[in-house]
Design a protein around this motif. Structure first.
Motif, mmCIF file in Angstrom:
data_model
loop_
_atom_site.group_PDB
_atom_site.id
_atom_site.type_symbol
_atom_site.label_atom_id
_atom_site.label_comp_id
_atom_site.label_asym_id
_atom_site.label_seq_id
_atom_site.Cartn_x
_atom_site.Cartn_y
_atom_site.Cartn_z
ATOM 1 N N VAL A 296 0.833 -1.202 0.000
ATOM 2 C CA VAL A 296 0.000 0.000 0.000
ATOM 3 C C VAL A 296 0.869 1.254 0.000
ATOM 4 C CG1 VAL A 296 -1.694 1.315 1.346
ATOM 5 C CG2 VAL A 296 -1.960 -1.145 1.078
ATOM 6 N N ALA A 297 1.893 1.278 0.839
ATOM 7 C CA ALA A 297 2.777 2.447 0.912
ATOM 8 C C ALA A 297 3.536 2.648 -0.399
ATOM 9 C CB ALA A 297 3.763 2.292 2.071
ATOM 10 N N GLY A 298 4.019 1.550 -0.988
ATOM 11 C CA GLY A 298 4.761 1.654 -2.240
ATOM 12 C C GLY A 298 3.905 2.148 -3.392
ATOM 13 N N VAL A 299 2.702 1.608 -3.508
ATOM 14 C CA VAL A 299 1.796 2.030 -4.578
ATOM 15 C C VAL A 299 1.388 3.482 -4.382
ATOM 16 C CG1 VAL A 299 -0.512 1.659 -5.563
ATOM 17 C CG2 VAL A 299 0.972 -0.284 -5.096
ATOM 18 N N ASN A 300 1.153 3.892 -3.151
ATOM 19 C CA ASN A 300 0.783 5.280 -2.879
ATOM 20 C C ASN A 300 1.916 6.232 -3.250
ATOM 21 O OD1 ASN A 300 -1.091 7.249 -1.922
ATOM 22 N ND2 ASN A 300 0.203 7.467 -0.103
ATOM 23 N N GLU A 301 3.150 5.862 -2.934
ATOM 24 C CA GLU A 301 4.305 6.700 -3.271
ATOM 25 C C GLU A 301 4.435 6.837 -4.791
ATOM 26 O OE1 GLU A 301 7.685 9.095 -2.655
ATOM 27 O OE2 GLU A 301 6.119 8.455 -1.273
ATOM 28 N N ILE A 302 4.268 5.744 -5.509
ATOM 29 C CA ILE A 302 4.345 5.791 -6.976
ATOM 30 C C ILE A 302 3.227 6.667 -7.533
ATOM 31 C CG2 ILE A 302 4.033 4.420 -9.077
ATOM 32 C CD1 ILE A 302 5.508 2.144 -7.595
ATOM 33 N N ARG A 303 2.032 6.527 -6.978
ATOM 34 C CA ARG A 303 0.901 7.331 -7.440
ATOM 35 C C ARG A 303 1.168 8.823 -7.257
ATOM 36 N NH1 ARG A 303 -3.129 9.869 -5.191
ATOM 37 N NH2 ARG A 303 -2.642 9.132 -3.115
ATOM 38 N N LEU A 304 1.703 9.193 -6.086
ATOM 39 C CA LEU A 304 1.997 10.606 -5.826
ATOM 40 C C LEU A 304 3.089 11.129 -6.750
ATOM 41 C CD1 LEU A 304 1.905 10.626 -1.923
ATOM 42 C CD2 LEU A 304 0.221 11.603 -3.491
ATOM 43 N N ARG A 305 4.151 10.352 -6.938
ATOM 44 C CA ARG A 305 5.259 10.790 -7.799
ATOM 45 C C ARG A 305 4.823 10.872 -9.262
ATOM 46 N NH1 ARG A 305 7.612 13.448 -4.189
ATOM 47 N NH2 ARG A 305 8.424 12.219 -2.470
ATOM 48 N N ALA A 306 3.980 9.945 -9.701
ATOM 49 C CA ALA A 306 3.474 9.984 -11.077
ATOM 50 C C ALA A 306 2.571 11.198 -11.280
ATOM 51 C CB ALA A 306 2.722 8.697 -11.400
ATOM 52 N N ARG A 307 1.765 11.511 -10.277
ATOM 53 C CA ARG A 307 0.903 12.691 -10.357
ATOM 54 C C ARG A 307 1.733 13.956 -10.469
ATOM 55 N NH1 ARG A 307 -1.991 14.677 -5.179
ATOM 56 N NH2 ARG A 307 0.146 15.332 -4.953
ATOM 57 N N ASP A 308 2.779 14.078 -9.633
ATOM 58 C CA ASP A 308 3.650 15.257 -9.689
ATOM 59 C C ASP A 308 4.337 15.379 -11.045
ATOM 60 O OD1 ASP A 308 2.950 15.827 -7.099
ATOM 61 O OD2 ASP A 308 4.855 15.176 -6.218
ATOM 62 N N ALA A 309 4.837 14.255 -11.566
ATOM 63 C CA ALA A 309 5.491 14.281 -12.875
ATOM 64 C C ALA A 309 4.503 14.686 -13.960
ATOM 65 C CB ALA A 309 6.106 12.919 -13.190
ATOM 66 N N GLY A 310 3.276 14.216 -13.859
ATOM 67 C CA GLY A 310 2.251 14.593 -14.835
ATOM 68 C C GLY A 310 1.875 16.058 -14.735
ATOM 69 N N PHE A 311 1.752 16.568 -13.508
ATOM 70 C CA PHE A 311 1.450 17.990 -13.323
ATOM 71 C C PHE A 311 2.556 18.856 -13.913
ATOM 72 C CE2 PHE A 311 -1.394 17.477 -9.308
ATOM 73 C CZ PHE A 311 -2.464 17.160 -10.105
ATOM 74 N N LYS A 312 3.815 18.497 -13.635
ATOM 75 C CA LYS A 312 4.937 19.295 -14.140
ATOM 76 C C LYS A 312 4.970 19.258 -15.665
ATOM 77 C CE LYS A 312 9.876 20.039 -14.010
ATOM 78 N NZ LYS A 312 11.176 19.587 -13.541
ATOM 79 N N ALA A 313 4.774 18.080 -16.240
ATOM 80 C CA ALA A 313 4.779 17.969 -17.701
ATOM 81 C C ALA A 313 3.644 18.796 -18.311
ATOM 82 C CB ALA A 313 4.664 16.511 -18.117
ATOM 83 N N GLY A 314 2.461 18.744 -17.701
ATOM 84 C CA GLY A 314 1.333 19.528 -18.195
ATOM 85 C C GLY A 314 1.566 21.018 -18.054
ATOM 86 N N TYR A 315 2.144 21.431 -16.939
ATOM 87 C CA TYR A 315 2.441 22.842 -16.699
ATOM 88 C C TYR A 315 3.446 23.341 -17.741
ATOM 89 C CZ TYR A 315 3.291 27.051 -13.893
ATOM 90 O OH TYR A 315 3.378 28.338 -13.445
#
Length: 131
Positions: A21-40
């Motif tokens: 659960v912790a590992g998947v949550n960390e990946i989800r957060l990091r993927a979201r940040d990378a997606g936000f930065k790419a979109g920005y």
């Protein structure tokens, strides 16, 4: 193992393991940040075409942050994560009586209280129906 009712309980215990659960949550957060930065950054590039290059990411929370490297690190950490439920499962599968051991480890209280036939089409513990 499917016939003995262990599979759903085993899968659930692996998916709900704190390490997973912790590992998947960390990946989800990091993927979201990378997606936000790419979109920005993509938005800035489109705006700069219209405004002749006035916009930068200096006001962004991702300015100077390598979100892709953080995502890659989270993925690498997850891939090396040791999940205790899987280690227990591997130990039990090496034994000859692995089904019985798995049944003890992953049994539900409801399963222990049910009789072998449980009233469904007369199926007994040997998996055959009585005519």
């Amino acid at each position: 193992m499917i016939a003995n009712g262990c599979v759903c309980t085993i899968v659930t215990s692996i998916l709900d393991a704190p390490e997973n659960v912790a590992g998947v949550n960390e990946i989800r957060l990091r993927a979201r940040d990378a997606g936000f930065k790419a979109g920005y950054n993509r938005c800035i590039s489109h705006m700069n075409v219209l405004a002749q290059g006035k916009y930068t990411d200096e006001r962004s929370g991702f300015h100077g942050v390598d979100t892709e490297a953080l995502l890659a690190a989270a993925l690498a950490a997850y891939n090396e994560t040791s999940i205790a439920a899987l280690e227990e499962l591997e130990k039990f599968l090496e034994a000859e009586d692995y089904v019985d051991r798995l049944r003890v480890l992953y049994s539900d209280e409801e399963d222990e209280e049910k009789p072998a036939g449980d009233g469904k089409d007369g199926a007994g513990s040997n998996g055959t129906k009585k005519d």
